[in-house]
Design an enzyme around this catalytic site. Structure first.
Site, PDB file in Angstrom:
ATOM      1  N   ARG A   1      -7.128  13.515   5.835  1.00  0.00           N
ATOM      2  CA  ARG A   1      -6.865  12.110   5.524  1.00  0.00           C
ATOM      3  C   ARG A   1      -8.103  11.248   5.808  1.00  0.00           C
ATOM      4  O   ARG A   1      -8.475  10.397   4.994  1.00  0.00           O
ATOM      5  CB  ARG A   1      -5.672  11.621   6.347  1.00  0.00           C
TER       6      ARG A   1
ATOM      7  N   TYR B   1      -0.228   5.123   0.293  1.00  0.00           N
ATOM      8  CA  TYR B   1      -0.562   6.230   1.199  1.00  0.00           C
ATOM      9  C   TYR B   1      -0.710   5.735   2.638  1.00  0.00           C
ATOM     10  O   TYR B   1      -1.555   4.901   2.946  1.00  0.00           O
ATOM     11  CB  TYR B   1      -1.863   6.895   0.762  1.00  0.00           C
TER      12      TYR B   1
ATOM     13  N   ASP C   1       0.856  -1.172   0.000  1.00  0.00           N
ATOM     14  CA  ASP C   1       0.000   0.000   0.000  1.00  0.00           C
ATOM     15  C   ASP C   1       0.903   1.236   0.000  1.00  0.00           C
ATOM     16  O   ASP C   1       2.008   1.202   0.546  1.00  0.00           O
ATOM     17  CB  ASP C   1      -0.890  -0.012   1.248  1.00  0.00           C
TER      18      ASP C   1
ATOM     19  N   LYS D   1     -10.203   0.001  -2.577  1.00  0.00           N
ATOM     20  CA  LYS D   1     -10.047  -0.900  -1.448  1.00  0.00           C
ATOM     21  C   LYS D   1     -11.074  -0.499  -0.377  1.00  0.00           C
ATOM     22  O   LYS D   1     -11.324   0.687  -0.205  1.00  0.00           O
ATOM     23  CB  LYS D   1      -8.643  -0.774  -0.854  1.00  0.00           C
TER      24      LYS D   1
ATOM     25  N   SER E   1       0.362  -3.199   4.621  1.00  0.00           N
ATOM     26  CA  SER E   1      -0.375  -1.952   4.787  1.00  0.00           C
ATOM     27  C   SER E   1      -0.440  -1.539   6.250  1.00  0.00           C
ATOM     28  O   SER E   1      -0.484  -2.378   7.150  1.00  0.00           O
ATOM     29  CB  SER E   1      -1.794  -2.097   4.237  1.00  0.00           C
TER      30      SER E   1
ATOM     31  N   THR F   1       1.420   3.965   4.311  1.00  0.00           N
ATOM     32  CA  THR F   1       2.294   2.816   4.567  1.00  0.00           C
ATOM     33  C   THR F   1       3.717   3.124   4.130  1.00  0.00           C
ATOM     34  O   THR F   1       4.659   3.021   4.926  1.00  0.00           O
ATOM     35  CB  THR F   1       1.777   1.564   3.838  1.00  0.00           C
TER      36      THR F   1
ATOM     37  N   PHE G   1      -8.297  -1.552   7.395  1.00  0.00           N
ATOM     38  CA  PHE G   1      -9.337  -1.910   6.426  1.00  0.00           C
ATOM     39  C   PHE G   1      -8.740  -2.595   5.207  1.00  0.00           C
ATOM     40  O   PHE G   1      -9.357  -3.491   4.615  1.00  0.00           O
ATOM     41  CB  PHE G   1     -10.137  -0.663   6.013  1.00  0.00           C
ATOM     42  N   ASP G   2      -7.538  -2.200   4.832  1.00  0.00           N
ATOM     43  CA  ASP G   2      -6.855  -2.770   3.683  1.00  0.00           C
ATOM     44  C   ASP G   2      -6.382  -4.185   3.993  1.00  0.00           C
ATOM     45  O   ASP G   2      -6.528  -5.115   3.181  1.00  0.00           O
ATOM     46  CB  ASP G   2      -5.675  -1.872   3.312  1.00  0.00           C
TER      47      ASP G   2
ATOM     48  N   ASN H   1      -3.014   0.316   7.043  1.00  0.00           N
ATOM     49  CA  ASN H   1      -4.449   0.565   7.150  1.00  0.00           C
ATOM     50  C   ASN H   1      -5.198  -0.735   7.445  1.00  0.00           C
ATOM     51  O   ASN H   1      -5.248  -1.622   6.581  1.00  0.00           O
ATOM     52  CB  ASN H   1      -4.974   1.159   5.842  1.00  0.00           C
TER      53      ASN H   1
ATOM     54  N   SER I   1      -2.323   0.692  -4.967  1.00  0.00           N
ATOM     55  CA  SER I   1      -2.926   1.861  -4.331  1.00  0.00           C
ATOM     56  C   SER I   1      -4.255   2.277  -4.941  1.00  0.00           C
ATOM     57  O   SER I   1      -4.563   1.970  -6.100  1.00  0.00           O
ATOM     58  CB  SER I   1      -1.945   3.032  -4.432  1.00  0.00           C
ATOM     59  N   ASN I   2      -5.018   3.032  -4.131  1.00  0.00           N
ATOM     60  CA  ASN I   2      -6.240   3.678  -4.602  1.00  0.00           C
ATOM     61  C   ASN I   2      -5.948   4.829  -5.560  1.00  0.00           C
ATOM     62  O   ASN I   2      -6.841   5.288  -6.273  1.00  0.00           O
ATOM     63  CB  ASN I   2      -7.035   4.231  -3.413  1.00  0.00           C
TER      64      ASN I   2
END
Length: 223
Positions: free
Chosen positions: A38, A9, A7, A148, A172, A11, A176-177, A174, A115-116
């Site tokens: 963010r 952003y 990931d 994601k 990651s 990470t 959620f990821d 994050n 990445s998104n």
């Protein structure tokens, strides 16, 4: 060969890397401003994905900035907003990123950024951070017209990198990821950069938890 999906952003890239500039614009509100920006950026991507009203991640970022200015009563000019959005494409990498990626690349791992963000923005961001050459490729969710943790985006990553889920890791910071990747059959490492970070209590756990990418390198070699 093991595939590592990093990931970007939050990470590899510090999404709060504009604090100094924000302090010049909004003073002592800067940390809260950065946090809201963010959080709202991610929220907008989740909502647009669920509504099937896809817009690129840069649009989510721009709209989140407008929201943040309103919430924190920051009357920034259009010129200053545009400056912040340009600077968002040159955010710094965390201090441990360069060495870890270099060491992993020299071993038996295949490294990809995942990445998104849109392809062009990611290429610019990773190049400005000095780490683009460390990746075999960059995979953006843009073509899926979702974000994601939609399971489709993890399948898309596997297809694009000619990987199978059991031999692929999502790295990651994050939760959620991480949960999204595990739910899609991948292995995962949660990079818990802050002791204050809490993982979602869903009963879906990361394969590994590390506090830095240096620790990740050591643990992956043991797997």
């Amino acid at each position: 060969m093991i595939t590592l999906a990093f990931d970007v952003y939050g990470t590899l890239i510090d999404t709060h890397g504009l604090l100094a500039e924000l302090e010049e614009l909004v003073g002592e509100k800067a940390p809260a401003f950065s946090h809201t920006w963010r959080e709202k950026q991610l929220e907008y991507s989740f909502r647009k994905g669920l509504m099937r009203k896809y817009e690129p991640f840069s649009v989510c970022t721009r709209q989140a900035l407008d929201f943040t200015c309103a919430v924190h009563d920051a009357n920034l000019s259009l010129e200053r907003k545009e400056h912040l959005l340009r600077r968002y494409r040159a955010l710094p990498a965390f201090a441990d990123v360069q060495e870890c990626l270099s060491r992993l690349k020299s071993t038996c791992f295949r490294l990809f950024a995942f990445s998104n963000g849109e392809p062009e923005a990611l290429e610019e961001l990773l190049t400005n951070a000095g780490i683009r050459s460390l990746f075999q490729g960059v995979v953006s969710v843009n073509e899926t017209r979702s974000f994601k943790p939609n399971p489709d985006v993890y399948s898309y990553f596997l297809d694009q990198t000619d990987s199978v889920a059991e031999d692929a890791w999502l790295i990651s910071s994050n939760p959620f990821d991480v949960i999204g990747a595990v739910s899609a059959g991948m292995k995962s490492a949660w990079v818990r950069r802050s002791q204050a970070a809490v993982f979602d209590p869903w009963g879906i756990e990361p394969t590994l938890t590390v506090t830095s990418l240096a620790e990740l390198y050591t643990k992956l070699l043991r797997e």
